[in-house]
Structure formats: C-alpha cells, structure tokens
Write a protein that holds these residues in place. Structure first.
Motif, PDB file in Angstrom:
ATOM      1  N   PRO A 187     -10.681  -0.283   0.375  1.00 48.26           N
ATOM      2  CA  PRO A 187     -10.029  -0.782   1.595  1.00 48.26           C
ATOM      3  C   PRO A 187      -8.793   0.065   1.898  1.00 48.26           C
ATOM      4  O   PRO A 187      -8.173   0.611   0.987  1.00 48.26           O
ATOM      5  CB  PRO A 187      -9.597  -2.205   1.203  1.00 48.26           C
ATOM      6  CG  PRO A 187     -10.302  -2.543  -0.055  1.00 48.26           C
ATOM      7  CD  PRO A 187     -10.676  -1.264  -0.723  1.00 48.26           C
ATOM      8  N   GLU A 188      -8.472   0.178   3.179  1.00 49.83           N
ATOM      9  CA  GLU A 188      -7.246   0.901   3.581  1.00 49.83           C
ATOM     10  C   GLU A 188      -6.028   0.104   3.120  1.00 49.83           C
ATOM     11  O   GLU A 188      -5.980  -1.122   3.330  1.00 49.83           O
ATOM     12  CB  GLU A 188      -7.163   1.002   5.111  1.00 49.83           C
ATOM     13  CG  GLU A 188      -8.256   1.815   5.765  1.00 49.83           C
ATOM     14  CD  GLU A 188      -8.070   3.300   5.526  1.00 49.83           C
ATOM     15  OE1 GLU A 188      -6.924   3.709   5.257  1.00 49.83           O
ATOM     16  OE2 GLU A 188      -9.079   4.041   5.590  1.00 49.83           O
ATOM     17  N   LEU A 219      -1.600  -4.992  -4.645  1.00 51.69           N
ATOM     18  CA  LEU A 219      -2.774  -5.355  -3.837  1.00 51.69           C
ATOM     19  C   LEU A 219      -4.031  -4.619  -4.297  1.00 51.69           C
ATOM     20  O   LEU A 219      -5.001  -4.461  -3.531  1.00 51.69           O
ATOM     21  CB  LEU A 219      -2.513  -5.104  -2.334  1.00 51.69           C
ATOM     22  CG  LEU A 219      -1.244  -5.747  -1.776  1.00 51.69           C
ATOM     23  CD1 LEU A 219      -1.086  -5.444  -0.291  1.00 51.69           C
ATOM     24  CD2 LEU A 219      -1.235  -7.259  -2.015  1.00 51.69           C
ATOM     25  N   MET A 220      -3.988  -4.160  -5.537  1.00 52.08           N
ATOM     26  CA  MET A 220      -5.118  -3.432  -6.129  1.00 52.08           C
ATOM     27  C   MET A 220      -5.495  -4.094  -7.461  1.00 52.08           C
ATOM     28  O   MET A 220      -4.678  -4.787  -8.053  1.00 52.08           O
ATOM     29  CB  MET A 220      -4.698  -1.982  -6.460  1.00 52.08           C
ATOM     30  CG  MET A 220      -4.216  -1.161  -5.298  1.00 52.08           C
ATOM     31  SD  MET A 220      -5.574  -0.524  -4.316  1.00 52.08           S
ATOM     32  CE  MET A 220      -6.280   0.689  -5.435  1.00 52.08           C
ATOM     33  N   PRO A 221      -6.713  -3.813  -7.979  1.00 48.16           N
ATOM     34  CA  PRO A 221      -7.017  -4.260  -9.343  1.00 48.16           C
ATOM     35  C   PRO A 221      -6.158  -3.469 -10.334  1.00 48.16           C
ATOM     36  O   PRO A 221      -5.888  -2.291 -10.114  1.00 48.16           O
ATOM     37  CB  PRO A 221      -8.497  -3.897  -9.514  1.00 48.16           C
ATOM     38  CG  PRO A 221      -9.004  -3.544  -8.172  1.00 48.16           C
ATOM     39  CD  PRO A 221      -7.837  -3.121  -7.349  1.00 48.16           C
ATOM     40  N   LEU A 263      -4.748  -3.887   3.812  1.00 49.67           N
ATOM     41  CA  LEU A 263      -4.374  -4.829   2.749  1.00 49.67           C
ATOM     42  C   LEU A 263      -2.953  -5.344   2.968  1.00 49.67           C
ATOM     43  O   LEU A 263      -2.676  -6.535   2.822  1.00 49.67           O
ATOM     44  CB  LEU A 263      -4.476  -4.151   1.371  1.00 49.67           C
ATOM     45  CG  LEU A 263      -5.905  -3.823   0.896  1.00 49.67           C
ATOM     46  CD1 LEU A 263      -5.858  -2.929  -0.342  1.00 49.67           C
ATOM     47  CD2 LEU A 263      -6.685  -5.106   0.592  1.00 49.67           C
ATOM     48  N   ARG A 264      -2.056  -4.439   3.359  1.00 47.02           N
ATOM     49  CA  ARG A 264      -0.650  -4.847   3.583  1.00 47.02           C
ATOM     50  C   ARG A 264      -0.533  -5.821   4.747  1.00 47.02           C
ATOM     51  O   ARG A 264       0.218  -6.792   4.689  1.00 47.02           O
ATOM     52  CB  ARG A 264       0.220  -3.612   3.849  1.00 47.02           C
ATOM     53  CG  ARG A 264       0.493  -2.826   2.603  1.00 47.02           C
ATOM     54  CD  ARG A 264       1.849  -2.106   2.655  1.00 47.02           C
ATOM     55  NE  ARG A 264       1.931  -1.191   1.524  1.00 47.02           N
ATOM     56  CZ  ARG A 264       1.740   0.122   1.591  1.00 47.02           C
ATOM     57  NH1 ARG A 264       1.516   0.700   2.753  1.00 47.02           N
ATOM     58  NH2 ARG A 264       1.806   0.865   0.500  1.00 47.02           N
ATOM     59  N   GLU A 265      -1.298  -5.542   5.775  1.00 50.04           N
ATOM     60  CA  GLU A 265      -1.303  -6.449   6.946  1.00 50.04           C
ATOM     61  C   GLU A 265      -1.801  -7.838   6.521  1.00 50.04           C
ATOM     62  O   GLU A 265      -1.185  -8.864   6.833  1.00 50.04           O
ATOM     63  CB  GLU A 265      -2.188  -5.821   8.040  1.00 50.04           C
ATOM     64  CG  GLU A 265      -2.697  -6.758   9.116  1.00 50.04           C
ATOM     65  CD  GLU A 265      -1.580  -7.450   9.916  1.00 50.04           C
ATOM     66  OE1 GLU A 265      -1.856  -8.561  10.404  1.00 50.04           O
ATOM     67  OE2 GLU A 265      -0.460  -6.903  10.033  1.00 50.04           O
ATOM     68  N   HIS A 275     -12.302  -3.874 -10.070  1.00 48.90           N
ATOM     69  CA  HIS A 275     -12.791  -5.212 -10.408  1.00 48.90           C
ATOM     70  C   HIS A 275     -12.187  -6.272  -9.485  1.00 48.90           C
ATOM     71  O   HIS A 275     -11.487  -5.950  -8.521  1.00 48.90           O
ATOM     72  CB  HIS A 275     -12.523  -5.504 -11.892  1.00 48.90           C
ATOM     73  CG  HIS A 275     -11.074  -5.477 -12.263  1.00 48.90           C
ATOM     74  ND1 HIS A 275     -10.252  -6.538 -12.025  1.00 48.90           N
ATOM     75  CD2 HIS A 275     -10.315  -4.512 -12.844  1.00 48.90           C
ATOM     76  CE1 HIS A 275      -9.036  -6.234 -12.449  1.00 48.90           C
ATOM     77  NE2 HIS A 275      -9.048  -5.010 -12.952  1.00 48.90           N
ATOM     78  N   HIS A 276     -12.430  -7.539  -9.807  1.00 50.99           N
ATOM     79  CA  HIS A 276     -12.206  -8.643  -8.866  1.00 50.99           C
ATOM     80  C   HIS A 276     -10.870  -9.368  -9.033  1.00 50.99           C
ATOM     81  O   HIS A 276     -10.618 -10.345  -8.328  1.00 50.99           O
ATOM     82  CB  HIS A 276     -13.356  -9.645  -8.959  1.00 50.99           C
ATOM     83  CG  HIS A 276     -13.371 -10.416 -10.253  1.00 50.99           C
ATOM     84  ND1 HIS A 276     -13.248  -9.822 -11.476  1.00 50.99           N
ATOM     85  CD2 HIS A 276     -13.500 -11.730 -10.505  1.00 50.99           C
ATOM     86  CE1 HIS A 276     -13.299 -10.745 -12.422  1.00 50.99           C
ATOM     87  NE2 HIS A 276     -13.436 -11.916 -11.858  1.00 50.99           N
TER      88      HIS A 276
END
Ligand code: ADP
Ligand code: MG
Length: 354
Positions: free
Chosen positions: A154-155, A287-289, A159-161, A279-280
């Motif tokens: 994802p961009e 905002l990342m694994p 994610l920040r938005e 991963h999940h």
C-alpha cells in the motif's frame, strides 16, 4: 479458495499437534473419566476444538453443544465482515459510522470496554479503532497472496490518510441505551486482535460457572484450560515452530493448568512483495508489519488478555514487552525472533516441559 484451504489445513495441523501433545487419545481412560474431543470449523474463521474428560459421551456432548451455541453467538456479534438477520454486530456499527448510534448486545460493549483497558495498558499498541488502516493491508494481502509477481505494498500516503481516522475516543458508548456510535464517518473497528481470545475467556467463564472442569478449549490457537486433565495432571501444548523450513513442527512443549496460552505469529497470514513477507500485525507507529519477531506467545490466566498481549508484544521491543508483563500477575511471555532465536520471561521457564 486455495488460500482458505491452506489456512484451514494449517489450523487443523495445529490442533492435531495440540491434541497429540496433550498425550491424549480417544480410548485413553483415567480411573473414572474418558477423554472426548470435537472440533468446529464454522466460527471465527478458524478451527475450534474442545477436549474434555467426562464419565460419558452424553455428558461431554452437553458441554460441547452449549459451547458451540456460545461460539456461534459470539462469532456473529464480533464479525466485521458479515451481517446476520436480526443482529446488530460490529459490522453494523462500522456501516453506521458518522450516521447513527447502533443498539447492540452488552457483549459488544463489554468487548469494547475490555479493548479500551488494553489500549491503555499497551500504550495504544493494540487499537481496535485502527480498522481503516488494517482494512487496506487486509485488501492488499487478499489481492496478492497468490499473485507474488504483481504484488505491491500500500502507498504510505494512503496509510497515513487512513490513520487520521483511528482515534479511540471517537467510539461513543451509551451504556444506558446500550448503543455504540463511531463519530468519525471514516473510522472502522477491527476486533481481530481481541475478539477470539476474549470470546474464549467469556465462554470458559460460563462453563466454569456451570461446574465444568477437566476441559481444554483451543479456538484457533487461543488455548484455555479449565482445571487439569481428568487424572489431575497438567495439560501440555506444543508451541509451533515459526521456521517453516525446519522439519521440527514445534519448538517446545509447555504445561498448563487453569491457564490460557496464546500465540501470535507472522508465519500464517502474510503475503510476499519482492521476496519480503508482510504479515497481518500492523505496528501503529510505522503503519507497517514489524519484523523483529516471528512469534510471540503469552501465558496468562485470562485468554482475552493473552490474545491482546501476544499481538501487542509483536509491536514492541523485547524490553518494552518485558516491562509490560512484569507488572501483570501470572503473565509470562516467549519471544521467537525473525532469526528464530528464543527468549522468555523468568517465570516462563517454569512451564517448559523438559
Ligand atoms: P490471529 O488472529 O492470527 O490469532 P492476532 O491475535 O495477533 O492474530 O490478531 C491479528 C489481527 O488483529 C489482524 O488480522 C488484524 O485484524 C488485527 N490487528 C493487527 N494489528 C493490529 C493492531 N496494531 N491493533 C489492533 N488490531 C490489530
Ligand atoms: Mg491477538
């Protein structure tokens, strides 16, 4: 479809591992009690297994059918992906974000209250109001899990938005009216880190109040033992080896008695982009694994607490995680790093079966 089968097959292998590791088999007998087991595949998108010692199949069936009815009820209430006739669930709350308050069963308000306490305890590391961010990762994972060639991340801007709509205080609860309202129209609840373990604990409490003992519940890796085994000895559970290239399916066995044991791992639900696994479990800071650990297991009396903490410790350093659990009575942790090095808290050593 294939992915679902793989997940189901994997979950089944976990369960089998759990059952074998208990040293139990259908014909095993204690002085008076026989061991019985049953599994369900229709709840919480996972395999739910009940193992219990009873004098007869009829006695076991009574406990199992009550447990199944409860699983069905909790699954419907805490579902974020499906709607059910005549039931307002978490999905209904999400669909009414910014529109209206939704009248819900008290079990939903209790889950949100529990999540609020754990949000505080973990310094916001597990946040059920993060659905807008988590759904982006969920969609990418689903889209590309079997399409590594085209897989993308994802961009960060997207994610920040989405992360602008994750404010826990915008979950408005009216206890008198028994309603929940999300006052941010773009906010969504995702109770994936909490619901299974919380429901497991609530079901265990109901069974205990009925006088049930000598049972072990394993609802998708949320293990909750109720009393010892039928002969009075401890249960044992195998801890899955996160290193899937190894022939060893487990890294150790632990003993349990009236305790919960829950593992969060990066090895089951993930997708791969340019050879890197995502991963999940999403770290709210990045905002990342977070790839520090491949698995974290928690021992606790309460399965809900164990479930949330196993997710939280994934997003914290070993030191930060240790600090949190050191303040909690009866809570111990096991960390397996991305290089498969193993660390555990002092008290964890006591439950490891040599
Ligand atoms: P599992 O459901 O596989 O046992 P977990 O208990 O660790 O795994 O929960 C992971 C799920 O929790 C994710 O699929 C997602 O729905 C949700 N989640 C992921 N990261 C977070 C987070 N930081 N805060 C709240 N929920 C999260
Ligand atoms: Mg969890």
């Amino acid at each position: 479809m294939f992915r679902k089968f793989v997940r189901c097959a994997f979950s089944c292998s976990l369960i089998v591992c759990f059952l074998c590791s208990c040293g139990l088999n259908q014909s095993e007998q204690t002085a008076k009690l026989n061991k019985y087991t049953t599994s369900y595949i229709d709840y919480f998108d996972t395999v739910c297994t009940i193992v219990g010692y009873e004098e007869s199949q009829e006695e076991f069936d009574k406990v199992a059918s009550k447990t199944e009815a409860l699983l069905s009820e909790y699954n419907k209430l805490y579902d974020i992906y499906h709607s059910y006739d005549g039931i307002n669930n978490i999905r209904t709350i999400n669909q009414n974000a910014g529109i209206s308050a939704v009248k819900v069963d008290k079990k939903i308000i209790d889950l949100i209250d529990f999540s609020a306490t754990l949000y505080e305890l973990t310094g916001g590391t597990v946040n059920i109001a993060m659905g807008s961010v988590l759904s982006i990762w969920h969609d990418y994972r689903n889209r590309y899990v079997d399409d590594e060639k085209n897989a993308k991340l994802p961009e960060m801007e997207t994610l920040r938005e989405a992360n602008l709509h994750t404010d826990f205080s915008k979950i408005i609860i009216n206890r008198e009216e028994s309603t929940v309202y999300l006052s941010d129209a773009q906010m969504m609840l995702d109770v994936g880190a909490v619901a299974k373990g919380y429901a497991t604990e609530e079901i265990a409490k109901i069974l205990i109040a009925d006088g049930v003992t000598n049972y072990a519940l394993n609802f998708g890796g949320n293990i909750r033992t109720i009393g010892p085994k039928g002969d009075g000895s401890d249960w044992s559970a195998a801890v899955t080896n996160p290193d899937k290239t190894s022939e060893e399916t487990s890294i150790m066995k632990v003993r349990l008695n009236n305790q919960a044991f829950v593992t969060s791992g990066s090895y089951e639900r993930y997708y791969t982009v340019n050879g890197v696994r995502y991963h999940h479990i999403i770290d709210p800071k990045t905002l990342m694994p977070n790839n520090t650990f491949s698995a974290v297991s928690i021992l606790a009396k309460d399965s809900g607490l164990a479930d949330v903490l196993s997710t939280a410790l994934f997003n914290l350093t070993y030191e930060q995680g240790k600090e949190i659990i050191s303040k909690l009575d009866g809570v111990e942790a096991l960390w397996v790093t991305d290089k498969y090095d193993i660390f555990y808290s002092d008290g964890f050593a006591d439950i490891i079966l040599k």
